[in-house]
Design an enzyme around this catalytic site. Structure first.
Site, PDB file in Angstrom:
ATOM      1  N   ARG A  12      -3.864  12.897   4.939  1.00 50.66           N
ATOM      2  CA  ARG A  12      -3.878  12.836   3.471  1.00 50.66           C
ATOM      3  C   ARG A  12      -3.297  11.511   3.002  1.00 50.66           C
ATOM      4  O   ARG A  12      -2.495  10.881   3.680  1.00 50.66           O
ATOM      5  CB  ARG A  12      -3.044  13.970   2.864  1.00 50.66           C
ATOM      6  CG  ARG A  12      -3.516  15.360   3.173  1.00 50.66           C
ATOM      7  CD  ARG A  12      -2.589  16.392   2.560  1.00 50.66           C
ATOM      8  NE  ARG A  12      -2.587  16.344   1.106  1.00 50.66           N
ATOM      9  CZ  ARG A  12      -1.655  16.906   0.331  1.00 50.66           C
ATOM     10  NH1 ARG A  12      -0.625  17.522   0.878  1.00 50.66           N
ATOM     11  NH2 ARG A  12      -1.738  16.831  -0.982  1.00 50.66           N
ATOM     12  N   GLY A  13      -3.690  11.101   1.800  1.00 45.87           N
ATOM     13  CA  GLY A  13      -3.065   9.979   1.126  1.00 45.87           C
ATOM     14  C   GLY A  13      -3.061   8.696   1.929  1.00 45.87           C
ATOM     15  O   GLY A  13      -4.062   8.310   2.545  1.00 45.87           O
ATOM     16  N   ILE A  14      -1.916   8.026   1.936  1.00 50.35           N
ATOM     17  CA  ILE A  14      -1.777   6.777   2.672  1.00 50.35           C
ATOM     18  C   ILE A  14      -2.046   7.004   4.155  1.00 50.35           C
ATOM     19  O   ILE A  14      -2.691   6.188   4.818  1.00 50.35           O
ATOM     20  CB  ILE A  14      -0.374   6.181   2.456  1.00 50.35           C
ATOM     21  CG1 ILE A  14      -0.209   5.710   1.007  1.00 50.35           C
ATOM     22  CG2 ILE A  14      -0.119   5.016   3.411  1.00 50.35           C
ATOM     23  CD1 ILE A  14       1.204   5.282   0.655  1.00 50.35           C
ATOM     24  N   GLN A 141      16.458   5.441  -6.319  1.00 51.64           N
ATOM     25  CA  GLN A 141      15.739   6.019  -7.446  1.00 51.64           C
ATOM     26  C   GLN A 141      16.507   7.225  -7.961  1.00 51.64           C
ATOM     27  O   GLN A 141      16.859   8.122  -7.197  1.00 51.64           O
ATOM     28  CB  GLN A 141      14.326   6.449  -7.037  1.00 51.64           C
ATOM     29  CG  GLN A 141      13.511   7.112  -8.128  1.00 51.64           C
ATOM     30  CD  GLN A 141      13.272   6.202  -9.328  1.00 51.64           C
ATOM     31  OE1 GLN A 141      13.041   5.005  -9.156  1.00 51.64           O
ATOM     32  NE2 GLN A 141      13.332   6.746 -10.525  1.00 51.64           N
ATOM     33  N   GLN A 144      16.500  10.999  -6.713  1.00 46.36           N
ATOM     34  CA  GLN A 144      16.015  10.983  -5.331  1.00 46.36           C
ATOM     35  C   GLN A 144      17.100  10.475  -4.376  1.00 46.36           C
ATOM     36  O   GLN A 144      16.832   9.672  -3.489  1.00 46.36           O
ATOM     37  CB  GLN A 144      14.774  10.100  -5.194  1.00 46.36           C
ATOM     38  CG  GLN A 144      13.505  10.699  -5.769  1.00 46.36           C
ATOM     39  CD  GLN A 144      12.260   9.961  -5.300  1.00 46.36           C
ATOM     40  OE1 GLN A 144      12.291   8.757  -5.051  1.00 46.36           O
ATOM     41  NE2 GLN A 144      11.160  10.684  -5.179  1.00 46.36           N
ATOM     42  N   TYR A 147      15.877  11.321  -0.835  1.00 44.88           N
ATOM     43  CA  TYR A 147      14.718  10.520  -0.413  1.00 44.88           C
ATOM     44  C   TYR A 147      15.105   9.050  -0.233  1.00 44.88           C
ATOM     45  O   TYR A 147      14.732   8.413   0.758  1.00 44.88           O
ATOM     46  CB  TYR A 147      13.618  10.660  -1.463  1.00 44.88           C
ATOM     47  CG  TYR A 147      12.319   9.983  -1.111  1.00 44.88           C
ATOM     48  CD1 TYR A 147      11.377  10.617  -0.309  1.00 44.88           C
ATOM     49  CD2 TYR A 147      12.012   8.721  -1.607  1.00 44.88           C
ATOM     50  CE1 TYR A 147      10.167  10.008   0.002  1.00 44.88           C
ATOM     51  CE2 TYR A 147      10.816   8.095  -1.303  1.00 44.88           C
ATOM     52  CZ  TYR A 147       9.890   8.748  -0.505  1.00 44.88           C
ATOM     53  OH  TYR A 147       8.699   8.130  -0.201  1.00 44.88           O
ATOM     54  N   PRO A 177       5.955   0.766   0.591  1.00 44.93           N
ATOM     55  CA  PRO A 177       5.000   0.807  -0.520  1.00 44.93           C
ATOM     56  C   PRO A 177       5.705   1.091  -1.846  1.00 44.93           C
ATOM     57  O   PRO A 177       6.728   1.779  -1.901  1.00 44.93           O
ATOM     58  CB  PRO A 177       4.068   1.972  -0.154  1.00 44.93           C
ATOM     59  CG  PRO A 177       4.325   2.248   1.303  1.00 44.93           C
ATOM     60  CD  PRO A 177       5.757   1.878   1.525  1.00 44.93           C
ATOM     61  N   TYR A 179       4.192   2.009  -5.975  1.00 41.16           N
ATOM     62  CA  TYR A 179       3.299   3.042  -6.507  1.00 41.16           C
ATOM     63  C   TYR A 179       1.885   2.813  -5.988  1.00 41.16           C
ATOM     64  O   TYR A 179       1.242   1.815  -6.315  1.00 41.16           O
ATOM     65  CB  TYR A 179       3.294   3.026  -8.035  1.00 41.16           C
ATOM     66  CG  TYR A 179       4.496   3.698  -8.650  1.00 41.16           C
ATOM     67  CD1 TYR A 179       4.565   5.086  -8.737  1.00 41.16           C
ATOM     68  CD2 TYR A 179       5.564   2.948  -9.147  1.00 41.16           C
ATOM     69  CE1 TYR A 179       5.662   5.716  -9.295  1.00 41.16           C
ATOM     70  CE2 TYR A 179       6.674   3.566  -9.710  1.00 41.16           C
ATOM     71  CZ  TYR A 179       6.708   4.950  -9.782  1.00 41.16           C
ATOM     72  OH  TYR A 179       7.804   5.568 -10.333  1.00 41.16           O
TER      73      TYR A 179
END
EC number: 1.1.1.36
Length: 241
Positions: A12-14, A141, A144, A147, A177, A179
């Site tokens: 999925r995704g990246i 962030q 987060q 994270y 990365p 966004y």
């Protein structure tokens, strides 16, 4: 003989973009995933990439899963540690379970995946490890703490392991990365994207998963053999280190 690449969170995704790009570059690719069968099954059918299900937060599951991949495809030459989760909360509301779940997947998962392939890479005098960190591991962030701590830890892991692997032909690098236009990010309301997020990005747009994938393909190549211990920021100029 084609080299073997394993991408965690690779359906999925990246992660999916990375898996597809590595296959296009001639690698035999395996993609692991933790639980989303609804995404993994069509990904396998559409791409022909082998998928394997295990949770990177479990060392035993990683050892068993890697053994299956190597039995099917051969020794792993390239490992892309991409799997990750979020359990966001303001710190005063964050629970130990939220903290531990993110640390165990996003940081300990790198140990769990890398340790079982490390000896083989040393023995063969070749290896490429690419760790997908995050801009939030560089700048932090709000909401987060778990994270951001895990992704910052990924960068320390990268730099330390690069020093150990260099003399054995193993490079270890990280990508942070910003966004990226994955399904998850594009699900953010358009008003929020256009008025709050994209104005933070000097290039004026989201990144594309393929842009991250192309960096991985380069770092996995023989041509990148002099690059190790590096962190590549791919964030459109949103944050500079």
């Amino acid at each position: 003989m084609s080299r073997v690449a394993l991408v965690t969170g690779g359906s999925r995704g990246i992660g999916a973009a990375i898996s597809i790009a590595l296959k296009a570059a001639g690698y035999k690719v395996a993609a692991s995933y933790a639980g989303n069968d609804d995404a993994a099954k069509p990904f396998k059918a559409e791409t022909g990439i082998a998928v394997y299900k295990w949770d990177v937060s479990s060392y035993e599951a990683c050892v068993e899963g890697i053994a299956k991949v190597e039995a099917d495809l051969g020794p792993i030459d390239v490992l892309v540690n991409n799997a990750g989760i979020t359990k966001d909360a303001m710190f005063h509301k964050m629970t130990p379970d939220q903290w531990n779940a993110v640390i165990n997947t996003n940081l300990t998962g790198l140990f769990n995946m890398t340790h079982p392939v490390w000896s083989g890479m040393r023995d063969r005098s070749f290896g490429r490890i690419v760790n997908i960190s995050s801009i939030n591991g560089q700048k932090g962030q709000m909401g987060q703490a778990n994270y951001s701590a895990a992704k910052a830890g990924d960068l320390g892991f990268t730099k330390a392991l690069a020093q150990e692997g260099a003399a054995k032909g193993i490079t270890v690098n990280a990508i942070c990365p910003g966004y990226i236009g994955t399904e998850m990010v594009r699900a953010i309301p358009e008003k929020v994207l256009n008025e709050r997020i994209i104005p933070q990005i000097p290039v004026g747009r989201l990144g594309e998963p393929d842009e991250i994938a192309r960096i991985v393909v380069f770092l996995a190549s023989d041509e990148a053999g002099f690059i190790t211990g590096s962190t590549i920021s791919a964030n459109g100029g949103q944050f500079f280190v």
